[in-house]
Design a protein around this motif. Sequence first.
Motif, short mmCIF file in Angstrom:
data_model
loop_
_atom_site.label_atom_id
_atom_site.label_comp_id
_atom_site.label_asym_id
_atom_site.label_seq_id
_atom_site.Cartn_x
_atom_site.Cartn_y
_atom_site.Cartn_z
N VAL A 29 -0.17 2.07 5.30
CA VAL A 29 0.88 1.76 3.92
C VAL A 29 2.18 1.87 4.68
O VAL A 29 2.69 1.91 5.30
N ARG A 30 2.96 0.61 3.20
CA ARG A 30 4.75 0.58 3.84
C ARG A 30 5.29 1.46 2.95
O ARG A 30 6.38 1.77 2.83
N LEU A 31 5.38 2.63 2.10
CA LEU A 31 5.26 3.17 1.17
C LEU A 31 5.00 4.92 0.83
O LEU A 31 3.50 4.57 0.54
N ALA A 32 5.77 5.82 1.19
CA ALA A 32 5.12 6.94 1.15
C ALA A 32 5.63 7.87 0.15
O ALA A 32 7.28 7.50 -0.28
N ALA A 33 5.01 8.33 -0.78
CA ALA A 33 5.34 8.92 -1.82
C ALA A 33 4.91 11.10 -2.37
O ALA A 33 3.51 10.67 -2.47
N LYS B 25 8.69 -3.07 -13.02
CA LYS B 25 9.69 -3.95 -12.81
C LYS B 25 9.54 -4.90 -11.91
O LYS B 25 10.77 -5.93 -11.58
N LEU B 26 8.38 -5.17 -10.86
CA LEU B 26 9.14 -6.07 -9.52
C LEU B 26 7.98 -7.30 -9.52
O LEU B 26 6.05 -6.32 -8.91
N ASP B 27 7.99 -8.10 -10.13
CA ASP B 27 7.11 -9.09 -10.08
C ASP B 27 6.33 -9.42 -8.79
O ASP B 27 5.73 -9.74 -8.22
N GLN B 28 7.42 -9.22 -7.38
CA GLN B 28 7.38 -10.16 -6.53
C GLN B 28 6.19 -8.88 -5.84
O GLN B 28 5.50 -9.04 -4.53
N TYR B 29 5.45 -7.76 -5.89
CA TYR B 29 4.60 -6.77 -5.53
C TYR B 29 4.19 -6.57 -6.65
O TYR B 29 3.98 -5.94 -7.78
N ASN B 30 2.65 -5.43 -5.66
CA ASN B 30 1.99 -5.41 -6.22
C ASN B 30 1.46 -4.08 -5.62
O ASN B 30 0.94 -3.91 -4.46
N PHE B 31 1.66 -3.49 -6.52
CA PHE B 31 1.31 -1.95 -5.76
C PHE B 31 0.10 -0.79 -5.30
O PHE B 31 -0.81 -1.39 -6.75
N GLU B 32 -0.63 -0.76 -4.46
CA GLU B 32 -2.08 -0.67 -4.75
C GLU B 32 -1.64 1.25 -4.05
O GLU B 32 -0.52 1.69 -3.06
N ASP C 159 5.19 11.02 -9.71
CA ASP C 159 5.53 10.38 -8.52
C ASP C 159 5.13 9.21 -8.61
O ASP C 159 5.33 7.84 -8.13
N ILE C 160 3.39 9.31 -9.32
CA ILE C 160 2.72 8.14 -9.15
C ILE C 160 3.07 7.19 -10.41
O ILE C 160 3.35 5.95 -10.47
N ILE D 168 1.19 -0.85 -0.48
CA ILE D 168 -0.39 -0.03 -0.28
C ILE D 168 0.53 0.98 0.21
O ILE D 168 1.59 1.08 0.90
N VAL D 169 0.32 2.26 -0.97
CA VAL D 169 1.78 3.34 -0.77
C VAL D 169 0.75 4.75 -0.26
O VAL D 169 -0.29 4.73 -1.08
N GLY D 170 1.09 5.21 0.17
CA GLY D 170 0.27 6.58 1.07
C GLY D 170 1.01 7.35 0.03
O GLY D 170 2.11 7.93 0.03
#
Length: 276
Positions: free
Chosen positions: A105-109, A80-87, A70-71, A47-49
Amino acid sequence: MKKLLKSGFVKFGLLSLAATAVLAACGSAEATEEAAATTNPDAETVIVGTGNAYQPFVYLDKNEDLQGYDIEVLKAVDEKLDQYNFEYESMDFKNVLTSLSAGKVRLAAHNFAYNDERGAKYLYGEEAYNTYAHHIVVDESTGQVYQSLDDLQGKKVFAAPASEVAYILETYNAENNDAIEIVYSEASGELLVQGLQNGTADAAILTKFDTNKYNEQFNVNLQASDEALKTAGIFYIFNKGDEELQTAVDGAIKELRDEGTLSDLSIEFLGDDYTK
């Protein structure tokens, strides 16, 4: 005889169209199956915040869809990152890092530059996906020019709460007896420009990008200091302990830079290459 030929042609045409439709349907089904096969069913959701009102970096369009530089960079990273799915979850800027701290969230943008306070609390990426330089900005009609923070002593300066600009001013004030009056405001765009014109604040600290954008957008003449107060790389932010995700994102950003994709996206969304 002509009638028979015409009838036969129609039948043949209908059969051909039907066959084409079947082939197209098969092709579509195969493409869907192929896409599904290339998608990792075990991909971990991240989850991207991010914000919702800082155009053209992160904002909602007229359909309430999340857009911005940014998005788009993160979407390219995700590919490029098959192991992750960003929401993505958009929110007020002041809540982005709070949500990261709370584990929502796990990533702040949100166009984050590095500062020591955030660095002590969070894990920054090591690959910048953008850069910017802060300048002191005034409206030309005031007849004032400020080239340094020392010039701002006794002046009122706009700063968004918890922003990089607020950090710059607060750090200066801590060492100089609160010499600058910080006008905390989340006003942006037209309201910020009006505030500089009507004396709500004497100055603002903006990037050259934002200065040029406001001048063009509102037909004004904001003047930026000759030298930048600070030039900074822009990074995504993670929680400490999430090095695996950070390393993966950094690796993808490096690839995007080497491929020229970062430059292309910067030119498309920001009007120039701010990635160098």
